[in-house]
Scaffold this motif. Structure first.
Motif, PDB file in Angstrom:
ATOM      1  N   ASP A  52       0.831  -1.145   0.019  1.00 62.80           N
ATOM      2  CA  ASP A  52       0.069   0.056  -0.007  1.00 62.80           C
ATOM      3  C   ASP A  52       0.897   1.265   0.123  1.00 62.80           C
ATOM      4  O   ASP A  52       0.597   2.298  -0.794  1.00 62.80           O
ATOM      5  CB  ASP A  52      -0.913   0.058   1.153  1.00 62.80           C
ATOM      6  CG  ASP A  52      -2.159  -1.053   1.207  1.00 62.80           C
ATOM      7  OD1 ASP A  52      -2.559  -1.159  -0.011  1.00 62.80           O
ATOM      8  OD2 ASP A  52      -2.476  -1.443   2.283  1.00 62.80           O
ATOM      9  N   ILE A 106       2.302   1.958  -3.247  1.00 61.36           N
ATOM     10  CA  ILE A 106       1.496   2.469  -4.360  1.00 61.36           C
ATOM     11  C   ILE A 106       1.256   3.996  -3.780  1.00 61.36           C
ATOM     12  O   ILE A 106       1.033   4.692  -4.977  1.00 61.36           O
ATOM     13  CB  ILE A 106       0.082   1.741  -4.121  1.00 61.36           C
ATOM     14  CG1 ILE A 106       0.140   0.314  -4.527  1.00 61.36           C
ATOM     15  CG2 ILE A 106      -1.048   2.350  -4.904  1.00 61.36           C
ATOM     16  CD1 ILE A 106      -0.925  -0.740  -4.078  1.00 61.36           C
ATOM     17  N   VAL A 154      -3.033   1.696 -13.785  1.00 61.77           N
ATOM     18  CA  VAL A 154      -2.793   0.787 -12.595  1.00 61.77           C
ATOM     19  C   VAL A 154      -1.941  -0.351 -12.948  1.00 61.77           C
ATOM     20  O   VAL A 154      -1.398  -0.830 -12.148  1.00 61.77           O
ATOM     21  CB  VAL A 154      -4.455   0.384 -12.407  1.00 61.77           C
ATOM     22  CG1 VAL A 154      -4.531  -0.724 -11.228  1.00 61.77           C
ATOM     23  CG2 VAL A 154      -4.973   1.603 -11.831  1.00 61.77           C
ATOM     24  N   ILE A 166       1.515   0.485 -11.997  1.00 64.11           N
ATOM     25  CA  ILE A 166       1.867   0.601 -10.595  1.00 64.11           C
ATOM     26  C   ILE A 166       1.881  -0.988 -10.309  1.00 64.11           C
ATOM     27  O   ILE A 166       2.486  -1.312  -9.280  1.00 64.11           O
ATOM     28  CB  ILE A 166       0.459   1.304  -9.927  1.00 64.11           C
ATOM     29  CG1 ILE A 166       0.692   2.769 -10.338  1.00 64.11           C
ATOM     30  CG2 ILE A 166       0.626   1.278  -8.514  1.00 64.11           C
ATOM     31  CD1 ILE A 166      -0.971   3.438  -9.918  1.00 64.11           C
ATOM     32  N   GLY A 167       0.812  -1.558 -10.786  1.00 65.83           N
ATOM     33  CA  GLY A 167       0.746  -2.999 -10.378  1.00 65.83           C
ATOM     34  C   GLY A 167       2.216  -3.805 -10.496  1.00 65.83           C
ATOM     35  O   GLY A 167       2.598  -4.532  -9.867  1.00 65.83           O
ATOM     36  N   VAL A 177       4.923  -2.570  -8.022  1.00 64.20           N
ATOM     37  CA  VAL A 177       4.715  -3.083  -6.733  1.00 64.20           C
ATOM     38  C   VAL A 177       4.601  -4.766  -6.724  1.00 64.20           C
ATOM     39  O   VAL A 177       4.542  -5.372  -5.453  1.00 64.20           O
ATOM     40  CB  VAL A 177       3.570  -2.496  -5.844  1.00 64.20           C
ATOM     41  CG1 VAL A 177       3.565  -0.911  -5.841  1.00 64.20           C
ATOM     42  CG2 VAL A 177       2.203  -3.008  -6.632  1.00 64.20           C
ATOM     43  N   CYS A 207      -4.384  -4.792  -7.349  1.00 66.51           N
ATOM     44  CA  CYS A 207      -3.736  -3.386  -7.245  1.00 66.51           C
ATOM     45  C   CYS A 207      -4.810  -2.309  -7.393  1.00 66.51           C
ATOM     46  O   CYS A 207      -4.953  -1.667  -6.413  1.00 66.51           O
ATOM     47  CB  CYS A 207      -2.654  -3.136  -8.406  1.00 66.51           C
ATOM     48  SG  CYS A 207      -1.831  -1.501  -8.047  1.00 66.51           S
ATOM     49  N   ILE A 231      -6.249   0.309  -4.322  1.00 73.35           N
ATOM     50  CA  ILE A 231      -6.286   1.783  -4.430  1.00 73.35           C
ATOM     51  C   ILE A 231      -7.883   2.380  -4.300  1.00 73.35           C
ATOM     52  O   ILE A 231      -8.090   3.004  -3.445  1.00 73.35           O
ATOM     53  CB  ILE A 231      -6.091   2.215  -5.920  1.00 73.35           C
ATOM     54  CG1 ILE A 231      -4.529   2.049  -6.263  1.00 73.35           C
ATOM     55  CG2 ILE A 231      -6.206   3.694  -6.138  1.00 73.35           C
ATOM     56  CD1 ILE A 231      -4.073   2.087  -7.705  1.00 73.35           C
TER      57      ILE A 231
END
Lengths: 161, 161
Positions: A7, A10, A22, A25-26, A29, A36, A40
DNA sequence: TCTCGTGAGCAATTTTATTGCGTAACTTTG
DNA sequence: CAAAGTTACGCAATAAAATTGCTCACGAGA
């Protein structure tokens, strides 16, 4: 409402660039798109993420000058504070406003194009509410400004990752 | 780089909510999707829009306390200033940092969970750079905080609309 | 061991962003 | 005054991203 390491990663990314897909981002991370995305969403529902905004260049919209305005008052009651808050809300030039401990009672950050505009603002302000002890300090330059909050203090439960 | 009334309307919307679809923005400012999108692109290229970020709730990430730190110094040279700036950059707790005119030389806004964390921050800071005259003022509450700059001062050419 | 609750991932489906192309208004120039 | 260029618009197609439904795997507690 606790945040784990993923988290926080993110949030770190979104605090820098909220346009990042996204899926990307996924990937960064170590998560696929869906989980993911769900994380969010949850953080938005929980209010951890308050909003996503566009940040403008102050100079380019002609408000390159920051002034810190300190206010001392004798009116130490809640009603007056509310009134003051209401007045300040009306002024878009005031971008931050704090109730302080110690020497000064209130502190606000005001953005304007130049000294002249500040003077005009000041006159309008004291026309709206009676302020006795006001002191202005001009910033000669903004060395650092970020909307990104440090996440090192965030509450964590399981943080073995 | 001048902005007309439509540009300013777009910016006003994006400063509030950068997730709004371009089609909806267009509708609100009286434009179809494409020209609205192109205006936004241009403002991003021109740097008027610097970035889009997620804004978090300070309390929810455990940095609900703001401290304003004033610094006075005898070192009035550029090299020292750069060093100071470099040090400050390392601290994510410092979210704003200004070079001031007048009484104090520098002013920074620091966010931390509580007084104790501020003390820890303070010790780390003065461990990194020698500061003689430092004074801290605690905010008891944040009455207003916005990333939205006033657009009333933006440079305009044609503004008959 | 069985069952439930929590998170993850894949594969649609829906929404948005982005681009290509053509038109109208306004400006500059011959 | 008209040709030619520039700018901004809108429609329609395409590409990208978000969002949802469904399924699977893992760990805790009965």
């Amino acid at each position: 409402m606790a945040l784990d390491k993923i988290d926080r990663k993110i949030l770190t990314l979104l605090q820098k660039d909220a346009t990042m897909p996204v899926a990307e981002i996924g990937r960064k991370v170590g998560l696929s798109t869906t989980p993911c995305w769900r994380r969010i969403q949850k953080m938005e529902e929980d209010g951890v993420i308050q909003r996503r905004v566009a940040v403008l260049d102050p100079a380019k919209v002609n408000v390159g000058v920051t002034v810190f305005v300190s206010v001392k008052t004798n009116e130490h009651n809640d009603a007056w504070m509310r009134k003051f808050a209401g007045v300040v809300d009306e002024f878009p030039e005031v971008v931050e406003f704090y109730r302080m401990s110690g020497d000064v009672d209130y502190l606000m950050r005001v953005v304007v194009p130049d000294i002249g505009a500040y003077d005009a603002f000041y006159k309008r302000l004291i026309g709206k509410i009676n302020l006795t002890d006001v002191s202005s300090a001009f910033a000669m330059g903004q060395i650092k400004y970020t909307t990104a909050l440090p996440l090192d203090f965030a509450i964590v439960v399981d943080d073995d990752k």
